[in-house]
Scaffold this motif. Sequence first.
Motif, PDB file in Angstrom:
ATOM      1  N   ALA A 163       0.838  -1.194   0.000  1.00  0.00           N
ATOM      2  CA  ALA A 163       0.000   0.000   0.000  1.00  0.00           C
ATOM      3  C   ALA A 163       0.872   1.242   0.000  1.00  0.00           C
ATOM      4  CB  ALA A 163      -0.920   0.000   1.208  1.00  0.00           C
ATOM      5  N   GLY A 164       0.544   2.176  -0.876  1.00  0.00           N
ATOM      6  CA  GLY A 164       1.295   3.415  -0.915  1.00  0.00           C
ATOM      7  C   GLY A 164       2.491   3.383  -1.837  1.00  0.00           C
ATOM      8  N   HIS A 165       2.678   2.310  -2.580  1.00  0.00           N
ATOM      9  CA  HIS A 165       3.806   2.224  -3.485  1.00  0.00           C
ATOM     10  C   HIS A 165       3.412   2.685  -4.883  1.00  0.00           C
ATOM     11  CE1 HIS A 165       5.480  -0.408  -0.339  1.00  0.00           C
ATOM     12  NE2 HIS A 165       6.606   0.146  -0.744  1.00  0.00           N
ATOM     13  N   THR A 166       4.356   3.342  -5.523  1.00  0.00           N
ATOM     14  CA  THR A 166       4.177   3.863  -6.867  1.00  0.00           C
ATOM     15  C   THR A 166       5.279   3.297  -7.751  1.00  0.00           C
ATOM     16  OG1 THR A 166       3.299   5.913  -5.965  1.00  0.00           O
ATOM     17  CG2 THR A 166       4.062   5.972  -8.238  1.00  0.00           C
ATOM     18  N   THR A 187       4.069   7.357 -14.052  1.00  0.00           N
ATOM     19  CA  THR A 187       3.979   6.778 -12.720  1.00  0.00           C
ATOM     20  C   THR A 187       2.648   6.039 -12.613  1.00  0.00           C
ATOM     21  OG1 THR A 187       3.029   8.787 -11.777  1.00  0.00           O
ATOM     22  CG2 THR A 187       5.420   8.533 -11.618  1.00  0.00           C
ATOM     23  N   VAL A 188       2.657   4.927 -11.887  1.00  0.00           N
ATOM     24  CA  VAL A 188       1.471   4.095 -11.739  1.00  0.00           C
ATOM     25  C   VAL A 188       1.309   3.742 -10.266  1.00  0.00           C
ATOM     26  CG1 VAL A 188       0.366   1.928 -12.410  1.00  0.00           C
ATOM     27  CG2 VAL A 188       1.857   3.104 -14.027  1.00  0.00           C
ATOM     28  N   GLU A 189       0.107   3.960  -9.725  1.00  0.00           N
ATOM     29  CA  GLU A 189      -0.189   3.584  -8.340  1.00  0.00           C
ATOM     30  C   GLU A 189      -0.431   2.080  -8.277  1.00  0.00           C
ATOM     31  OE1 GLU A 189      -0.024   5.671  -5.773  1.00  0.00           O
ATOM     32  OE2 GLU A 189       0.505   7.252  -7.175  1.00  0.00           O
ATOM     33  N   LEU A 190       0.326   1.381  -7.448  1.00  0.00           N
ATOM     34  CA  LEU A 190       0.181  -0.069  -7.354  1.00  0.00           C
ATOM     35  C   LEU A 190      -0.929  -0.496  -6.404  1.00  0.00           C
ATOM     36  CD1 LEU A 190       3.881  -1.282  -7.372  1.00  0.00           C
ATOM     37  CD2 LEU A 190       2.272  -1.099  -9.264  1.00  0.00           C
ATOM     38  N   ASP A 191      -1.405   0.403  -5.550  1.00  0.00           N
ATOM     39  CA  ASP A 191      -2.461   0.027  -4.620  1.00  0.00           C
ATOM     40  C   ASP A 191      -3.848   0.170  -5.233  1.00  0.00           C
ATOM     41  OD1 ASP A 191      -2.202   2.749  -4.647  1.00  0.00           O
ATOM     42  OD2 ASP A 191      -2.352   3.023  -2.495  1.00  0.00           O
ATOM     43  N   SER A 192      -3.903   0.438  -6.525  1.00  0.00           N
ATOM     44  CA  SER A 192      -5.180   0.545  -7.229  1.00  0.00           C
ATOM     45  C   SER A 192      -5.784  -0.847  -7.415  1.00  0.00           C
ATOM     46  CB  SER A 192      -4.961   1.201  -8.593  1.00  0.00           C
ATOM     47  OG  SER A 192      -6.131   1.133  -9.353  1.00  0.00           O
ATOM     48  N   GLU A 193      -7.086  -0.949  -7.320  1.00  0.00           N
ATOM     49  CA  GLU A 193      -7.790  -2.221  -7.472  1.00  0.00           C
ATOM     50  C   GLU A 193      -7.856  -2.664  -8.938  1.00  0.00           C
ATOM     51  OE1 GLU A 193      -9.452  -4.151  -5.071  1.00  0.00           O
ATOM     52  OE2 GLU A 193      -8.542  -2.950  -3.495  1.00  0.00           O
ATOM     53  N   THR A 239      11.502 -11.489 -15.872  1.00  0.00           N
ATOM     54  CA  THR A 239      11.601 -10.989 -14.505  1.00  0.00           C
ATOM     55  C   THR A 239      10.237 -11.093 -13.825  1.00  0.00           C
ATOM     56  OG1 THR A 239      13.321  -9.428 -15.177  1.00  0.00           O
ATOM     57  CG2 THR A 239      12.217  -8.986 -13.082  1.00  0.00           C
ATOM     58  N   ALA A 240      10.223 -11.587 -12.607  1.00  0.00           N
ATOM     59  CA  ALA A 240       8.970 -11.742 -11.857  1.00  0.00           C
ATOM     60  C   ALA A 240       8.347 -10.371 -11.578  1.00  0.00           C
ATOM     61  CB  ALA A 240       9.234 -12.468 -10.540  1.00  0.00           C
ATOM     62  N   PRO A 241       7.022 -10.312 -11.435  1.00  0.00           N
ATOM     63  CA  PRO A 241       6.373  -9.042 -11.082  1.00  0.00           C
ATOM     64  C   PRO A 241       6.941  -8.489  -9.774  1.00  0.00           C
ATOM     65  CG  PRO A 241       4.739 -10.684 -11.703  1.00  0.00           C
ATOM     66  CD  PRO A 241       6.053 -11.393 -11.611  1.00  0.00           C
ATOM     67  N   VAL A 242       7.105  -7.185  -9.703  1.00  0.00           N
ATOM     68  CA  VAL A 242       7.656  -6.559  -8.502  1.00  0.00           C
ATOM     69  C   VAL A 242       6.584  -5.717  -7.823  1.00  0.00           C
ATOM     70  CG1 VAL A 242      10.055  -6.564  -9.299  1.00  0.00           C
ATOM     71  CG2 VAL A 242       8.620  -4.622  -9.810  1.00  0.00           C
ATOM     72  N   SER A 243       6.662  -5.696  -6.489  1.00  0.00           N
ATOM     73  CA  SER A 243       5.708  -4.912  -5.708  1.00  0.00           C
ATOM     74  C   SER A 243       6.404  -4.122  -4.610  1.00  0.00           C
ATOM     75  CB  SER A 243       4.643  -5.827  -5.094  1.00  0.00           C
ATOM     76  OG  SER A 243       5.263  -6.764  -4.235  1.00  0.00           O
ATOM     77  N   ASP A 244       7.735  -4.213  -4.552  1.00  0.00           N
ATOM     78  CA  ASP A 244       8.494  -3.493  -3.540  1.00  0.00           C
ATOM     79  C   ASP A 244       9.694  -2.831  -4.209  1.00  0.00           C
ATOM     80  OD1 ASP A 244      10.394  -5.549  -3.954  1.00  0.00           O
ATOM     81  OD2 ASP A 244       9.526  -6.734  -2.341  1.00  0.00           O
ATOM     82  N   GLY A 245      10.446  -2.081  -3.454  1.00  0.00           N
ATOM     83  CA  GLY A 245      11.572  -1.345  -4.019  1.00  0.00           C
ATOM     84  C   GLY A 245      12.890  -2.078  -3.999  1.00  0.00           C
ATOM     85  N   ILE A 246      12.863  -3.384  -3.840  1.00  0.00           N
ATOM     86  CA  ILE A 246      14.114  -4.128  -3.721  1.00  0.00           C
ATOM     87  C   ILE A 246      14.793  -4.299  -5.071  1.00  0.00           C
ATOM     88  CG2 ILE A 246      15.125  -6.343  -3.078  1.00  0.00           C
ATOM     89  CD1 ILE A 246      13.001  -6.526  -0.891  1.00  0.00           C
ATOM     90  N   GLY A 279      -1.386  -5.334  -7.182  1.00  0.00           N
ATOM     91  CA  GLY A 279      -0.387  -4.596  -6.416  1.00  0.00           C
ATOM     92  C   GLY A 279       1.034  -4.778  -6.901  1.00  0.00           C
ATOM     93  N   ALA A 280       1.209  -5.359  -8.090  1.00  0.00           N
ATOM     94  CA  ALA A 280       2.545  -5.585  -8.648  1.00  0.00           C
ATOM     95  C   ALA A 280       2.568  -5.127 -10.102  1.00  0.00           C
ATOM     96  CB  ALA A 280       2.914  -7.059  -8.559  1.00  0.00           C
ATOM     97  N   ILE A 281       3.774  -4.928 -10.614  1.00  0.00           N
ATOM     98  CA  ILE A 281       3.965  -4.488 -11.998  1.00  0.00           C
ATOM     99  C   ILE A 281       4.944  -5.435 -12.678  1.00  0.00           C
ATOM    100  CG2 ILE A 281       5.796  -2.846 -11.405  1.00  0.00           C
ATOM    101  CD1 ILE A 281       4.548  -0.976 -13.595  1.00  0.00           C
ATOM    102  N   SER A 282       4.712  -5.685 -13.972  1.00  0.00           N
ATOM    103  CA  SER A 282       5.594  -6.581 -14.717  1.00  0.00           C
ATOM    104  C   SER A 282       5.589  -6.179 -16.187  1.00  0.00           C
ATOM    105  CB  SER A 282       5.119  -8.028 -14.586  1.00  0.00           C
ATOM    106  OG  SER A 282       3.828  -8.181 -15.140  1.00  0.00           O
TER     107      SER A 282
END
Length: 128
Positions: A36-39, A51-57, A96-103, A79-82
């Motif tokens: 939640a809150g990640h872009t 920019t894309v909001e990942l917490d969008s339904e 590459t697997a979908p990412v949902s965090d900044g790692i 909640g992830a982008i790929s």
Amino acid sequence: MSRFIGDKRKVVCLIIIVCIVFLSLLGILFVGRTTAGHTACIYSNGRLIRTVELDSESEQTFTVYSDGGGYNVIKVSGGAISVSDADCPDKICVKTAPVSDGIQPIVCMPHKLVIRVEARRGEYSYDS
């Protein structure tokens, strides 16, 4: 009898310490997986293009075209982008697997595309 009471106290202390460590690790894992809150910031040739909001339904799919004429199909879901498709020769970005965090970012070197997930200001960030 006093030896038995001393052993009992050691066991109780050990159980309490194990519980504290377990709950701490559980809390770290829970906070680390929060999306939640990640872009997602999408860069092409070093410039921020979207920019894309990942917490969008809603689920989104769109195409990003590179300066050289190539393309990357970006998918946002759950909640992830790929990158779901690309016309680059190695397709590492697609694998590459979908990412949902900044790692880990998603990178397409032939098209000079980078997708990074960042926390909004004032929220938890892996960089802080």
